[in-house]
Scaffold this active site. Structure first.
Site, PDB file in Angstrom:
ATOM      1  N   HIS A 124     -21.491 -18.652  -6.356  1.00  0.00           N
ATOM      2  CA  HIS A 124     -21.424 -20.001  -6.286  1.00  0.00           C
ATOM      3  C   HIS A 124     -21.205 -20.479  -4.918  1.00  0.00           C
ATOM      4  O   HIS A 124     -21.061 -21.883  -4.596  1.00  0.00           O
ATOM      5  CB  HIS A 124     -20.549 -20.788  -7.127  1.00  0.00           C
ATOM      6  N   ARG A 146     -30.478 -26.660 -11.430  1.00  0.00           N
ATOM      7  CA  ARG A 146     -30.140 -27.403 -12.695  1.00  0.00           C
ATOM      8  C   ARG A 146     -30.142 -29.012 -12.509  1.00  0.00           C
ATOM      9  O   ARG A 146     -29.235 -29.159 -11.589  1.00  0.00           O
ATOM     10  CB  ARG A 146     -29.057 -26.824 -13.814  1.00  0.00           C
ATOM     11  N   PHE A 245     -30.947 -18.210 -25.821  1.00  0.00           N
ATOM     12  CA  PHE A 245     -29.751 -18.746 -25.851  1.00  0.00           C
ATOM     13  C   PHE A 245     -28.920 -18.289 -27.145  1.00  0.00           C
ATOM     14  O   PHE A 245     -27.748 -17.897 -27.209  1.00  0.00           O
ATOM     15  CB  PHE A 245     -29.704 -20.480 -25.994  1.00  0.00           C
ATOM     16  N   ARG A 265     -22.545 -22.911 -24.754  1.00  0.00           N
ATOM     17  CA  ARG A 265     -22.086 -24.091 -25.407  1.00  0.00           C
ATOM     18  C   ARG A 265     -23.468 -24.821 -26.145  1.00  0.00           C
ATOM     19  O   ARG A 265     -23.622 -24.596 -27.446  1.00  0.00           O
ATOM     20  CB  ARG A 265     -21.592 -25.245 -24.209  1.00  0.00           C
TER      21      ARG A 265
HETATM   22  P1  A3P Z   1     -24.482 -26.178 -21.569  1.00  0.00           P
HETATM   23  O1  A3P Z   1     -22.940 -26.219 -21.339  1.00  0.00           O
HETATM   24  O2  A3P Z   1     -25.322 -27.261 -21.141  1.00  0.00           O
HETATM   25  O3  A3P Z   1     -24.552 -25.552 -22.873  1.00  0.00           O
HETATM   26  P2  A3P Z   1     -22.935 -21.018 -16.158  1.00  0.00           P
HETATM   27  O4  A3P Z   1     -23.723 -19.556 -16.692  1.00  0.00           O
HETATM   28  O5  A3P Z   1     -23.854 -21.241 -14.761  1.00  0.00           O
HETATM   29  O6  A3P Z   1     -21.489 -21.310 -16.291  1.00  0.00           O
HETATM   30  O7  A3P Z   1     -23.906 -22.185 -17.005  1.00  0.00           O
HETATM   31  C1  A3P Z   1     -23.499 -22.409 -18.236  1.00  0.00           C
HETATM   32  C2  A3P Z   1     -24.796 -23.210 -18.915  1.00  0.00           C
HETATM   33  O8  A3P Z   1     -25.993 -22.388 -19.271  1.00  0.00           O
HETATM   34  C3  A3P Z   1     -24.222 -23.826 -20.327  1.00  0.00           C
HETATM   35  O9  A3P Z   1     -24.814 -25.175 -20.425  1.00  0.00           O
HETATM   36  C4  A3P Z   1     -25.097 -22.726 -21.124  1.00  0.00           C
HETATM   37  O10 A3P Z   1     -24.972 -22.969 -22.347  1.00  0.00           O
HETATM   38  C5  A3P Z   1     -26.169 -22.331 -20.484  1.00  0.00           C
HETATM   39  N1  A3P Z   1     -26.931 -21.332 -20.949  1.00  0.00           N
HETATM   40  C6  A3P Z   1     -26.397 -19.856 -20.933  1.00  0.00           C
HETATM   41  N2  A3P Z   1     -27.190 -18.991 -21.441  1.00  0.00           N
HETATM   42  C7  A3P Z   1     -28.308 -19.669 -21.522  1.00  0.00           C
HETATM   43  C8  A3P Z   1     -29.546 -19.024 -22.174  1.00  0.00           C
HETATM   44  N3  A3P Z   1     -29.891 -18.068 -22.476  1.00  0.00           N
HETATM   45  N4  A3P Z   1     -30.447 -20.168 -22.418  1.00  0.00           N
HETATM   46  C9  A3P Z   1     -30.224 -21.432 -21.960  1.00  0.00           C
HETATM   47  N5  A3P Z   1     -28.851 -21.968 -21.768  1.00  0.00           N
HETATM   48  C10 A3P Z   1     -28.270 -21.112 -21.385  1.00  0.00           C
END
Ligand code: A3P
Length: 309
Positions: A124, A146, A245, A265
């Site tokens: 990050h 995003r 997801f 989530r």
């Molecule tokens: P939400 O909290 O909106 O559900 P990071 O990995 O950078 O921490 O990002 C987390 C976000 O990516 C979360 O969003 C998570 O649910 C989403 N995410 C992780 N894997 C995913 C997938 N395979 N498809 C769609 N969203 C995904």
């Protein structure tokens, strides 16, 4: 923040370590949970100024793969995609037990130097903090973007469920901190403006969370082509099925332990509509206009489509 994925034993060790860190973090005050480095807050349980500095001596390799994100933009998703791609290309397990570049102790740099290629990292960091040799060697970076409103909502829930981050009693309180850059890794907009300066570099390709959601196979092909991985359509379809997801959430206990449901989530576009007031939405619109409208990165975000009421 990405935890990466790897062989079971390493994974178990990693999760145990993360659990210890989380237990220690739970005892800290909000002030103790963060430290300030160059004017930006970072989580003190997993990052340190010493590690940031030690990373400068990490020698980039041309075949390293680097995924760059602001927190909550799909880091774990893309890291898993790249990991699965590498496994198919090399036909063996690929270790990514230190995927998140800036996490851990400074000694990790020595360990990373001894790791076989290809090494897969996510970060990050702002580009000034990425080891200089990554730019000299023109190692490839995948930048995942995003929209700022869904990123905020995701970050709010994450902050309140992950003991290494300060929590917030209300959405409004979080929103203020997010807009003022008083969350870990600072302002979404500063981060985006920073990486926008590099967006035309030949070794950087940007994709969005939203494109991945809406046109996944095409984006997988773009990623594979960008890294020169030459995956077949069948292989891409296999990766698609392993990294939906639903499939990642189902396995999240194994990959991310107790925080599995927190990392995975909802995985949707547009959840911001369930949280933002009209006033908050307009404030983000104005900030977007001020910082990103008219920039290449801003255009890629397709702001009107994903962020307007
Ligand atoms: P939400 O909290 O909106 O559900 P990071 O990995 O950078 O921490 O990002 C987390 C976000 O990516 C979360 O969003 C998570 O649910 C989403 N995410 C992780 N894997 C995913 C997938 N395979 N498809 C769609 N969203 C995904």
């Amino acid at each position: 923040m990405s935890a990466g994925t790897e062989s079971k034993t390493n994974r178990e060790k990693f999760l145990e370590e993360m659990q210890k860190i989380a237990a220690e973090a739970a005892k800290k005050t909000p002030e103790e949970l963060v430290f300030n480095y160059k004017g930006v807050l970072y989580p003190s349980s997993i990052c340190s100024e010493e590690t940031f500095q030690a990373l400068q001596s990490l020698e980039a390799r041309e075949d390293d793969l680097l995924a760059v994100t602001y927190p909550k933009s799909g880091t774990n998703w893309v890291t898993k995609v790249l990991h699965e791609m590498l496994i198919l290309v090399h036909n063996r397990e690929i270790t990514v037990d230190h995927a998140m570049l800036e996490f851990g102790k400074p000694e990790k740099v020595k360990y990373l130097k001894g790791q076989p290629s290809p090494r897969l990292f996510s970060t990050h960091m702002y580009y000034d903090d990425v080891p200089k040799s990554y730019f000299e060697k023109k190692t490839k970076f995948l930048l995942i973007l995003r929209n700022p409103k869904d990123t905020a909502v995701s970050y709010f829930h994450f902050s309140n469920s992950n003991p290494v981050l300060p929590s917030f009693s209300t959405w409004d309180e979080f929103f203020r901190a997010y807009m003022d850059g008083k969350v870990c890794y600072g302002s979404y907009f500063d981060h985006a403006v920073d990486w926008n300066k590099r967006i035309d570099d030949e070794n950087i390709m940007a994709i969005t969370f939203e494109e991945m959601k809406e046109d996944y196979l095409s984006q997988l092909k773009r990623i594979s082509d960008f890294f020169g991985l030459s995956l077949t359509e069948e292989q891409l379809a296999l990766i698609e099925s392993k990294t939906t997801f639903k499939s990642m959430k189902e396995k999240s206990g194994d990959s991310h332990g107790k925080l599995g449901n927190v990392f995975f989530r909802k995985g949707e576009i547009g959840d911001w509509r369930n949280h933002f007031t009209e006033e908050q939405s307009k404030e983000v619109d104005a900030k977007f206009e001020e910082c990103l409208a008219g920039t290449k990165l801003g255009q890629m975000l397709n702001y009107d489509k994903y962020c307007k009421f």
